[in-house]
Structures are given as C-alpha cells and as structure tokens.
Design a protein around this motif. Structure first.
Motif, PDB file in Angstrom:
ATOM      1  N   CYS A  86       0.827  -1.198   0.000  1.00 51.26           N
ATOM      2  CA  CYS A  86       0.000   0.000   0.000  1.00 51.26           C
ATOM      3  C   CYS A  86       0.865   1.253   0.000  1.00 51.26           C
ATOM      4  CB  CYS A  86      -0.919   0.014   1.220  1.00 51.26           C
ATOM      5  SG  CYS A  86      -1.815   1.574   1.341  1.00 51.26           S
ATOM      6  N   THR A  88      -0.824   4.589  -0.173  1.00 56.15           N
ATOM      7  CA  THR A  88      -1.686   5.753   0.029  1.00 56.15           C
ATOM      8  C   THR A  88      -1.263   6.547   1.276  1.00 56.15           C
ATOM      9  OG1 THR A  88      -3.408   4.379  -0.917  1.00 56.15           O
ATOM     10  CG2 THR A  88      -4.122   6.464   0.009  1.00 56.15           C
ATOM     11  N   PRO A  90      -1.943   7.563   4.515  1.00 51.69           N
ATOM     12  CA  PRO A  90      -1.606   7.096   5.850  1.00 51.69           C
ATOM     13  C   PRO A  90      -0.417   6.125   5.886  1.00 51.69           C
ATOM     14  CG  PRO A  90      -3.969   7.130   5.599  1.00 51.69           C
ATOM     15  CD  PRO A  90      -3.394   7.459   4.248  1.00 51.69           C
ATOM     16  N   CYS A  91      -0.282   5.257   4.890  1.00 54.07           N
ATOM     17  CA  CYS A  91       0.881   4.373   4.852  1.00 54.07           C
ATOM     18  C   CYS A  91       2.135   5.171   4.521  1.00 54.07           C
ATOM     19  CB  CYS A  91       0.680   3.249   3.835  1.00 54.07           C
ATOM     20  SG  CYS A  91      -0.256   1.855   4.512  1.00 54.07           S
ATOM     21  N   CYS A 127      -4.927   2.165  -0.565  1.00 55.46           N
ATOM     22  CA  CYS A 127      -5.403   1.829   0.794  1.00 55.46           C
ATOM     23  C   CYS A 127      -6.159   0.503   0.925  1.00 55.46           C
ATOM     24  CB  CYS A 127      -6.286   2.945   1.327  1.00 55.46           C
ATOM     25  SG  CYS A 127      -6.812   2.655   3.033  1.00 55.46           S
ATOM     26  N   LEU A 128      -5.638  -0.362   1.787  1.00 55.99           N
ATOM     27  CA  LEU A 128      -6.252  -1.675   1.994  1.00 55.99           C
ATOM     28  C   LEU A 128      -6.989  -1.772   3.331  1.00 55.99           C
ATOM     29  CD1 LEU A 128      -3.562  -4.172   0.593  1.00 55.99           C
ATOM     30  CD2 LEU A 128      -5.528  -3.191  -0.562  1.00 55.99           C
ATOM     31  N   GLY A 129      -7.201  -0.632   4.000  1.00 55.94           N
ATOM     32  CA  GLY A 129      -7.924  -0.685   5.269  1.00 55.94           C
ATOM     33  C   GLY A 129      -7.072  -1.237   6.400  1.00 55.94           C
ATOM     34  N   ALA A 130      -5.800  -0.888   6.375  1.00 56.20           N
ATOM     35  CA  ALA A 130      -4.896  -1.325   7.435  1.00 56.20           C
ATOM     36  C   ALA A 130      -4.046  -0.143   7.869  1.00 56.20           C
ATOM     37  CB  ALA A 130      -4.015  -2.465   6.936  1.00 56.20           C
ATOM     38  N   CYS A 131      -4.580   1.063   7.684  1.00 54.10           N
ATOM     39  CA  CYS A 131      -3.806   2.296   7.846  1.00 54.10           C
ATOM     40  C   CYS A 131      -3.181   2.421   9.235  1.00 54.10           C
ATOM     41  CB  CYS A 131      -4.678   3.513   7.560  1.00 54.10           C
ATOM     42  SG  CYS A 131      -5.981   3.212   6.366  1.00 54.10           S
ATOM     43  N   MET A 136       2.272  -1.602   5.216  1.00 55.15           N
ATOM     44  CA  MET A 136       1.731  -2.962   5.125  1.00 55.15           C
ATOM     45  C   MET A 136       1.682  -3.456   3.685  1.00 55.15           C
ATOM     46  SD  MET A 136      -1.452  -2.811   3.574  1.00 55.15           S
ATOM     47  CE  MET A 136      -2.279  -4.262   4.203  1.00 55.15           C
TER      48      MET A 136
HETATM   49  S1  FES Z   1      -3.291   3.841   3.610  1.00 55.16           S
HETATM   50 FE1  FES Z   1      -2.291   1.929   3.503  1.00 55.16          FE
HETATM   51  S2  FES Z   1      -3.775   0.616   4.357  1.00 55.16           S
HETATM   52 FE2  FES Z   1      -4.801   2.537   4.378  1.00 55.16          FE
END
Ligand code: FES
Ligand code: FMN
Ligand code: SF4
Lengths: 174, 450
Positions: A86, A88, A90-91, A127-131, A136
């Motif tokens: 990921c 995006t 937050p990551c 984003c995979l919902g693990a922010c 990750m």
């Molecule tokens: S930004 Fe990477 S999992 Fe949400």
C-alpha cells in the motif's frame, strides 16, 4: 492445460449461485473469478474467462469488462508470490515509500514486474484498510503489517522455503 | 471514559465463537425483535437518532421508513463492508473481533425491514474476514438464528457474504449494487433511489457495518436510552480508526462527548505524537473530508474547543471546519509535507474513479499530475490556481460523490496551506530535500484530568 474447475471448486460455484434468486447467476461472477484466479496460476487468461462465461451462461464480453475493472484480478501472468504494498497517504506517513524502495532493490524489480525466476511480483496498491498498522502489504489471503526491512527479508525467506517444500509446486500462501 | 456499546465485549476470550457470544448476552436483540412488530423496531431506530456510520451521517430510521413495500416484491438489506476510504479500518476491526455482533444486527434489521435474503458486501482484500463471517453465519444457522422459521416466529432469513474485487467506488451504494449484480462498479444515476429500485430492481436498504451493529444495543436498551448517550444530534457511540503519526494507532469507540485534543493527546486514545514532535494537521473523517491545520482542528473559529462529534467537527463549514465522515482519523506531525500527502490522495482518487463522468475522470488525473509537479519542485505559481479551478469544476458536477470526495482534500489543502504550496514553487531545489517551516504548528500541552 485443460481449463476446468476441480470438483471441489465446482461444488463451490454451485453453492455461490444458490445465494441468489433464480436467474440471477450473473451475481456469481466476481466470486467465481476469484476461484478461477486461485486455480489458474494467479491470473485470468482469456480462455479462463471464456470458461467462466460458459459456466455462468454469460457473453464473454460480460466477463472481460468485469475482470478489467477490478484491481484484484490480474490480466497478466504474475509470480508465485505477489507483494501488494500500500502506498496511500496514511501508509506513506509511516514510511511505505522506503519499504517499496527496499523491495525493489532487494528483488531487483520495478512496480508491476516479476523476478526472473517467476517467484515474486511487486504491485503497489491503494489503501487496503490497514492504515493503523502501516506500512503494510497483502500477501495471498492475509495482510503483513508494521513492515520493516528486516520483516521484508523474513517474508521473502518464508516464501522461498514454502515454494521449495510445496508438494504440488504451487506456492501461493493462503 | 467513554461508554462502549459495540466493542465493550470485543476482547473477551473466545467471543468470536457462538457459545461465548451467546453467554455474554448475544442474540437477545433478535429474541426481543421477533416479539415486536417490524414498525416498532423502525420507530425505536428513529427515536435513537442513529445516523449512518458509512460517512454521510443520514438518519437510519428515516432511511428505513423510505423503503418501498410493493406487494409480492422481495426487499433486500445490503450491508456495506467495502471499507476503502483511506484512514478507515473500523468495520474490519468490528468484524474481525466480534463478528456475531454484525450477524445479530443483520438478522434483527432484516426482520424490521421484512427482508428474507440479506447480503454483506465486503471488500475482496478482507479475505480472511469474509471467512470469519461465513463461520459466524454457519454457527448462527446451526443454532436456529437463521434459516426457515427463526425461533418459531414464522420469519425466515438468510445472510450471505459476497467479496468484492478491489474497487473503492464499490463503497458507493449504487456501485455496490451493480457489483453485487456481477457488473462493473459504475454508480447509477439517482433517482430512482435504492429504497425504490435497488438490488435486481427491488427495494433495497444499504447500511454500513457499524450502523447495522448499532441496531443491537438500540433494540436491547431502547431507542431513548441510546439517544441519551452523546450530545445533540450525535447520539450513541462512534468508532474512530486513528492512524498516521500517533503513538497508539487503532480503533476507539467514543461517545462523542470528548474533545479532539483529548482524543489525540490522552493515553486512553491516540497517546500523543511520537518522538515529541508537534501536531501539524489532521484529516479527522477519512481522506475525503477537509484537512485542518492544528489550530483550527483543536479550536473552532469561534474560539470553542472542538469536540469529536458531527456538529462540532463541521462547525465553520468548509471555510474553517471539516466533517466526521467515516471516522478515519489521520494525524500529520510537523515533519510531514502537505503537498506530498495531498498528492497521494489525488493519486488514489484518480485510480479509483470509475470513469463515467469527464470532470471526475479527467480532473482527478490533472490534479494528480499537477500536485506531483509541485511536490517535485517543477510547479509554477499559476498551477496552484489551476488546481483550485479544477477541483471547483469537479465538485457538484458528477454522477456520484466520488468527484466531490476527490475535490475536497485538494481544496482544503490549498485553503489552509497555500503558503506551503507557494514555498514549493519558490524553492524548487529545496523542496524535495526538506520540509516547509513551522507556520501552522500549534503546541498544545494536554494535561490529563485526574
Ligand atoms: S493507507 Fe495503507 S492501508 Fe490505508
Ligand atoms: C465513493 C464513495 C465510497 C463510499 N465508501 C463507503 C464504504 O466503504 N463503506 C460505507 O459504509 N459507505 C461508503 N459510502 C457511503 C455509501 O454510499 C452509503 O451512503 C452508505 O453505505 C450508507 O450506509 P449508512 O447510512 O449506514 O452510512 C461511500 C460513498 C461514496 C460516494
Ligand atoms: S463521479 Fe467519478 S466515480 Fe462517480 S460516477 Fe462519476 S466518474 Fe464514476
């Protein structure tokens, strides 16, 4: 290679179709494409999509247009292990750029490429919902979270070991 | 300490399994519901003041009462577990740790709406969670909570799980329905609304995971008791997924009476910012809602403490406020670059646009490219105005709200951090090497109440 689902998967297909009202078997398309990708080397070749179309009584175009829309379906061959990292916001705040850079250097591939031995593919994903557990990646059915270079090394080792010992030569981690 | 309604029991040993969940009071809401008239349940949900937890905050009871009920036509309940808005990972947490709560809510809600087949559409990447839900459904069925003639009530219901395949747009309710019908996730033009013409053209309610789970405590305690928690129109509890530069990322259930400052700095929640760094900015409700600099985040333009509820977060409109959204709380510390962060979001929206409307399809690509140029020190001063112009031309001119969702983060970044964009343009050699100065930092010292 003959393109045909195993008995077990055929049974699953029927189970999936039974979730919908009569005549609505088109709804089974996404789940059945997942099954197809699992069985046929992690990607959807045209004959595989045609086979799915036949099973669900759809025109092939109805399958192609869906397969090309969703990012989880691979329309090109991939390695045995696909690292979906990921990238995006937050990551990124937690260092995903460095992890992607590290994997590229370690495996000597760019995004979207597969190693020469056919083992690893690197995909960047959104984003995979693990922010909250960043950085990750997704590997097979599961997420690998709080990645560090050392953890990436471990994962690569783990994959190599699994591929070497898998009896059927199919090393997809699940 | 906030009151918990959803996650209170999420960490009891074995709560994922039916026997423990049942022992802890699970499925009592279904027993209770089956003895009520469906309209009575809808009324309780109205009284509770519950607002949709998927992002838009629309009153759930009202949505339920809009559901058309033509004779002889099936109705459907669809749970939206697509959870793809950057910063948001609360539904995953709920489903992973206390899956039966969602199944219980699905059964009670299906009864209230008169649905005999209900679907949970979960993002494809949450593969292992789909398995967890399937297992919970099987257990519920084995114990007589699903299937034909549930608990001798005459009501029959099945709940099915469907995995998506990687597309943020399928979180938009009409795109979700298209996807569930086995098609590309292209949003439909509304009206007709799903309440009239939804899944397979039948009346359909689409609700978020957290919304459906909240129906359980509403039935158990009554709508009025639920409404007494929280403040104003922000009733009940809200799950917040906190991430970015904080000491304790994770999912927190809050009762919407705490302040943003307490949420970030208290050890009960985010535990402050790592390495003694200072707070720069925050996107409190998922990537689509406006980013706020620290000063406006902690205190509204009126000079009041900003609270973690729908009204207070929105106070000041888009000029000086933001939104509760999905509760995806993203914190940026003093070393983060607003331009770069906004660029990653623009890239996300470009990637996720379904391509049906030109302002969204073309505009998101333009925004991504321009932001990348500015970030790389290759931008011109006029690019900042061009960005502003593009986002304005997208907003409100598209079939679905993804266009707005892509426009708002860019607009807010320019509105509040224009000097940082200008610094990039004026310092092309510096901006890839170092960070912009301290202009927007606030330095609040949080003293925990004793
Ligand atoms: S930004 Fe990477 S999992 Fe949400
Ligand atoms: C682009 C886009 C993405 C969305 N993603 C989600 C999502 O992942 N989960 C969700 O519950 N709602 C999502 N929504 C909101 C849904 O369209 C819908 O409003 C919501 O599921 C209704 O449920 P609620 O009333 O319980 O909130 C999204 C909306 C848009 C426009
Ligand atoms: S706004 Fe974007 S995502 Fe929504 S329908 Fe139009 S092109 Fe598709």
């Amino acid at each position: 290679m003959t393109i045909e689902f195993t008995k077990e998967r055929m049974y699953k297909v029927q189970e999936i179709i039974n979730k919908y009202p009569a005549g609505k078997q088109k709804s089974a398309l996404l789940p059945v494409l997942h099954l197809a990708q699992e069985q046929f080397n992690g990607w959807l070749d045209v004959p595989v999509m045609d086979y799915v179309a036949g099973l669900l009584k759809l025109d092939p175009i109805e399958v192609y247009e869906v397969a090309s829309f969703y990012s989880m379906y691979n329309l090109k061959p991939v390695g045995k292990y696909v690292f979906e990292v990921c990238q995006t916001g937050p990551c990124m705040l937690n260092g995903s750029d460095d992890i992607i850079h590290y994997i590229k250097n370690k495996l000597k591939i760019s995004e979207g490429e597969t190693t020469a031995d056919g083992m690893f593919t690197l995909k960047t994903v959104e984003c995979l919902g693990a922010c909250g557990y960043a950085p990750m990646m997704q590997l097979g059915k599961h997420y690998r979270e709080h990645l560090t270079p050392a953890k990436v090394d471990e994962i690569v080792e783990e994959c190599r070991k699994q591929a070497a010992t898998a009896a059927n030569g199919n090393g997809y981690l699940s | 300490m906030s009151k918990k309604l959803l996650l209170e029991k999420a960490h009891i040993e074995g709560i994922k399994s039916y026997p423990v969940y049942r022992r802890e009071g699970g499925y009592v809401s279904v027993e209770k519901a089956l003895k009520m008239k469906p309209e009575e349940i809808v009324e309780e949900v109205k009284v509770s003041g519950l607002r949709g937890r998927g992002g838009a905050g629309f009153p759930t009871g009202m949505k339920w009462s809009f559901l058309a009920k033509p004779e002889g036509v099936p109705r459907y309940l669809v749970c939206n577990a697509d959870e793809s808005e950057p910063g948001t990972f609360k539904d995953r947490y709920l489903m992973e740790f206390i899956p039966h709560l969602l199944i219980e809510g699905m059964i009670a809600s299906s009864y209230a709406l008169g649905c005999n087949s209900s679907y949970i559409y979960i993002r494809g990447e949450y593969h292992w969670i789909a398995d967890i839900l399937e297992e919970a459904i099987q257990e519920a069925k084995d114990n007589g909570w699903l299937g034909d003639n549930i608990q001798g009530s005459g009501f029959s219901c099945n709940v099915y799980v469907q995995r998506g395949a990687g597309a943020y747009i399928c979180g938009e309710e009409t795109a979700l329905l298209e996807s569930l019908e086995g098609k590309r996730g292209n949003p439909r033009i509304k009206p007709p609304f799903p309440a009239v013409k939804g899944l397979w053209d039948c009346p359909t309610v689409v609700n978020n995971v957290e919304t459906i789970a909240a129906v359980v405590p509403i039935i158990n305690q009554g709508g009025a008791a639920y409404a007494s928690i929280g403040v104003g129109k922000s009733t009940g509890t809200k799950l917040i997924s906190a991430c970015g530069n904080i000491n304790k990322p994770g999912v927190y259930e809050i009762d919407m009476t705490i302040s943003v400052e307490e949420f970030i700095f208290s050890d009960t929640y985010c535990g402050g910012i790592p390495n003694g760094k200072r707070l720069k900015a925050c996107i409190p409700g998922g990537s689509s809602v406006p980013i706020l600099p620290a000063n406006l985040l902690l205190t509204t333009a009126k000079g009041e403490k900003r609270m973690m509820n729908y009204e207070s977060l929105a106070d000041g409109g888009f000029a000086t406020g933001t939104m509760m959204g999905s509760g995806g709380f993203i914190v940026l510390d003093e070393d983060q670059c607003i331009v770069k962060h906004t660029y990653t979001l623009a890239r996300f929206y470009r990637h996720e646009s379904c391509g049906q409307c030109s302002p969204c399809r073309e505009g998101t690509g333009w925004m991504e490219k321009i932001l990348w140029n500015i970030e790389q020190g290759k931008g011109k001063m006029s690019d900042i105005d061009l960005l502003w112009d593009i986002q304005r031309k997208i907003e409100g001119n598209t079939i679905c709200p993804l266009g707005d969702a892509a426009a708002w983060p860019v607009a807010a970044a320019i509105r509040h951090f224009r000097d940082e964009f200008e610094w990039h343009v004026n310092n092309p050699d510096l901006c890839t090497l170092q960070n912009y100065g301290l202009a927007h930092y606030a330095d609040p010292v949080y003293v925990p109440a004793t």
